[in-house]
Scaffold this motif. Structure first.
Motif, short mmCIF file in Angstrom:
data_model
loop_
_atom_site.label_atom_id
_atom_site.label_comp_id
_atom_site.label_asym_id
_atom_site.label_seq_id
_atom_site.Cartn_x
_atom_site.Cartn_y
_atom_site.Cartn_z
N ALA A 277 0.84 -1.20 0.00
CA ALA A 277 0.00 0.00 0.00
C ALA A 277 0.88 1.24 0.00
CB ALA A 277 -0.91 0.00 1.22
N LEU A 278 0.56 2.18 -0.86
CA LEU A 278 1.25 3.47 -0.95
C LEU A 278 0.21 4.57 -0.84
CD1 LEU A 278 3.37 2.64 -4.11
CD2 LEU A 278 4.21 2.67 -1.76
N THR A 279 0.53 5.63 -0.09
CA THR A 279 -0.39 6.76 0.02
C THR A 279 0.25 7.97 -0.64
OG1 THR A 279 -1.29 5.90 2.09
CG2 THR A 279 -1.72 8.22 1.59
N SER A 280 -0.50 8.61 -1.55
CA SER A 280 0.01 9.78 -2.27
C SER A 280 -0.22 11.05 -1.46
CB SER A 280 -0.69 9.90 -3.61
OG SER A 280 -2.01 10.37 -3.43
N ASN A 281 0.39 12.12 -1.93
CA ASN A 281 0.17 13.42 -1.30
C ASN A 281 -1.27 13.87 -1.44
OD1 ASN A 281 2.82 13.59 -0.54
ND2 ASN A 281 3.46 14.80 -2.29
N GLY A 282 -1.97 13.36 -2.47
CA GLY A 282 -3.37 13.71 -2.68
C GLY A 282 -4.32 12.96 -1.76
N GLY A 283 -3.79 12.12 -0.88
CA GLY A 283 -4.63 11.41 0.06
C GLY A 283 -5.26 10.15 -0.47
N VAL A 284 -4.70 9.58 -1.54
CA VAL A 284 -5.22 8.34 -2.10
C VAL A 284 -4.24 7.22 -1.77
CG1 VAL A 284 -5.89 7.10 -4.18
CG2 VAL A 284 -6.42 9.53 -3.96
N THR A 285 -4.77 6.17 -1.18
CA THR A 285 -3.95 4.99 -0.89
C THR A 285 -4.13 4.00 -2.02
OG1 THR A 285 -4.20 5.30 1.49
CG2 THR A 285 -3.54 3.11 0.75
N LEU A 286 -3.03 3.60 -2.63
CA LEU A 286 -3.04 2.61 -3.71
C LEU A 286 -2.61 1.28 -3.13
CD1 LEU A 286 -3.28 1.84 -6.70
CD2 LEU A 286 -0.89 2.54 -6.96
N ILE A 287 -3.49 0.30 -3.23
CA ILE A 287 -3.21 -1.04 -2.72
C ILE A 287 -2.92 -1.94 -3.91
CG2 ILE A 287 -4.13 -3.01 -1.45
CD1 ILE A 287 -6.01 -0.92 -0.06
N ASN A 288 -1.73 -2.51 -3.94
CA ASN A 288 -1.31 -3.39 -5.03
C ASN A 288 -1.34 -4.83 -4.53
OD1 ASN A 288 -0.03 -4.86 -7.00
ND2 ASN A 288 1.82 -3.62 -7.05
N ASP A 289 -2.24 -5.61 -5.10
CA ASP A 289 -2.36 -7.03 -4.76
C ASP A 289 -2.24 -7.86 -6.04
OD1 ASP A 289 -2.77 -9.31 -3.28
OD2 ASP A 289 -4.94 -9.11 -3.22
N VAL A 290 -1.16 -7.59 -6.79
CA VAL A 290 -0.92 -8.28 -8.06
C VAL A 290 0.33 -9.14 -7.91
CG1 VAL A 290 -0.45 -8.00 -10.52
CG2 VAL A 290 -1.97 -6.40 -9.36
N PRO A 291 0.19 -10.46 -7.95
CA PRO A 291 1.36 -11.32 -7.87
C PRO A 291 2.29 -11.09 -9.07
CG PRO A 291 -0.66 -12.57 -7.49
CD PRO A 291 -1.06 -11.21 -7.99
N ALA A 292 3.57 -10.96 -8.81
CA ALA A 292 4.56 -10.64 -9.85
C ALA A 292 4.67 -11.72 -10.92
CB ALA A 292 5.93 -10.41 -9.20
N GLU A 293 4.31 -12.94 -10.61
CA GLU A 293 4.50 -14.04 -11.56
C GLU A 293 3.40 -14.13 -12.63
OE1 GLU A 293 2.17 -15.72 -8.11
OE2 GLU A 293 3.97 -14.49 -8.28
N LEU A 294 2.35 -13.36 -12.51
CA LEU A 294 1.27 -13.43 -13.50
C LEU A 294 1.71 -12.82 -14.83
CD1 LEU A 294 -1.89 -12.54 -11.40
CD2 LEU A 294 -1.04 -14.79 -12.05
N ARG A 295 1.35 -13.47 -15.93
CA ARG A 295 1.71 -12.99 -17.26
C ARG A 295 0.49 -13.01 -18.16
NH1 ARG A 295 5.44 -11.46 -14.83
NH2 ARG A 295 7.58 -12.17 -14.88
N LEU A 296 0.31 -11.91 -18.91
CA LEU A 296 -0.77 -11.80 -19.89
C LEU A 296 -0.24 -12.17 -21.27
CD1 LEU A 296 -2.07 -8.21 -19.08
CD2 LEU A 296 -2.94 -10.34 -18.16
N ARG A 297 -1.14 -12.64 -22.12
CA ARG A 297 -0.80 -12.80 -23.54
C ARG A 297 -1.36 -11.55 -24.21
NH1 ARG A 297 -3.76 -16.83 -26.59
NH2 ARG A 297 -4.02 -17.70 -24.53
N ALA A 298 -0.50 -10.54 -24.38
CA ALA A 298 -0.97 -9.24 -24.88
C ALA A 298 0.21 -8.44 -25.40
CB ALA A 298 -1.65 -8.46 -23.77
N ASN A 299 -0.09 -7.46 -26.23
CA ASN A 299 0.90 -6.47 -26.62
C ASN A 299 1.19 -5.65 -25.37
OD1 ASN A 299 1.36 -3.49 -27.36
ND2 ASN A 299 1.94 -4.60 -29.22
N ALA A 300 2.45 -5.62 -24.95
CA ALA A 300 2.81 -4.99 -23.68
C ALA A 300 2.46 -3.50 -23.66
CB ALA A 300 4.29 -5.20 -23.39
N GLU A 301 2.72 -2.80 -24.74
CA GLU A 301 2.44 -1.36 -24.78
C GLU A 301 0.94 -1.09 -24.72
OE1 GLU A 301 4.48 0.57 -28.00
OE2 GLU A 301 6.38 -0.36 -27.44
N ALA A 302 0.17 -1.85 -25.47
CA ALA A 302 -1.28 -1.66 -25.47
C ALA A 302 -1.86 -1.99 -24.09
CB ALA A 302 -1.94 -2.51 -26.55
N ALA A 303 -1.42 -3.08 -23.50
CA ALA A 303 -1.91 -3.45 -22.16
C ALA A 303 -1.55 -2.38 -21.15
CB ALA A 303 -1.34 -4.81 -21.75
#
Length: 136
Positions: free
Chosen positions: A2-28
């Motif tokens: 969890a990261l909190t910005s100066n604007g008062g928004v807490t961003l919670i990241n619950d994305v496992p690093a090992e997940l991979r999409l089949r997609a164009n990286a730039e478009a995704a």
């Protein structure tokens, strides 16, 4: 994480690093950046934005990566979910700046990747956006 910005928004990241999409990286990346930008612009202050992902395996089809972004903003009415994917759409009462192209771009990218895009009410109280991408 969890990261909190100066604007008062807490961003919670619950994305496992090992997940991979089949997609164009730039478009995704553009699609995800647009969704995160919308959640940050239209969410509450102080607020919370949660990004989560998981792999869904099916016994009858290919695996997908389900990516969900949620915020605790005011949300939008369910009958507007189809409308917000159209170009230049801004719902009445929208105060945040923008041209109404972000979700239209996301919808186009999702369609090109044979992925799906859906909207619902978030458990945090605002909007929940779910993408299901083919897994790599």
């Amino acid at each position: 994480t969890a990261l909190t910005s100066n604007g008062g928004v807490t961003l919670i990241n619950d994305v496992p690093a090992e997940l991979r999409l089949r997609a164009n990286a730039e478009a995704a990346a553009v699609a995800l950046r647009n969704l995160l930008d919308n959640a940050l612009k239209h969410g509450a202050r102080p607020g919370e934005v949660k990004v989560s992902a998981r792999r869904l395996n099916s016994g009858w089809g290919p695996a997908v990566i389900e990516l969900t972004l949620e915020d605790n903003g005011p949300g939008i009415p369910a009958d507007s979910y189809g409308q917000i994917q159209r170009r230049f759409t801004r719902l009445p009462g929208t105060l945040a700046p923008g041209s109404g192209l972000g979700l239209a771009i996301v919808a186009r990218i999702v369609g090109l990747h044979r992925a799906t895009l859906s909207f619902d009410r978030s458990e945090l109280g605002g909007l929940q956006v779910t993408l299901q991408w083919p897994a790599a």
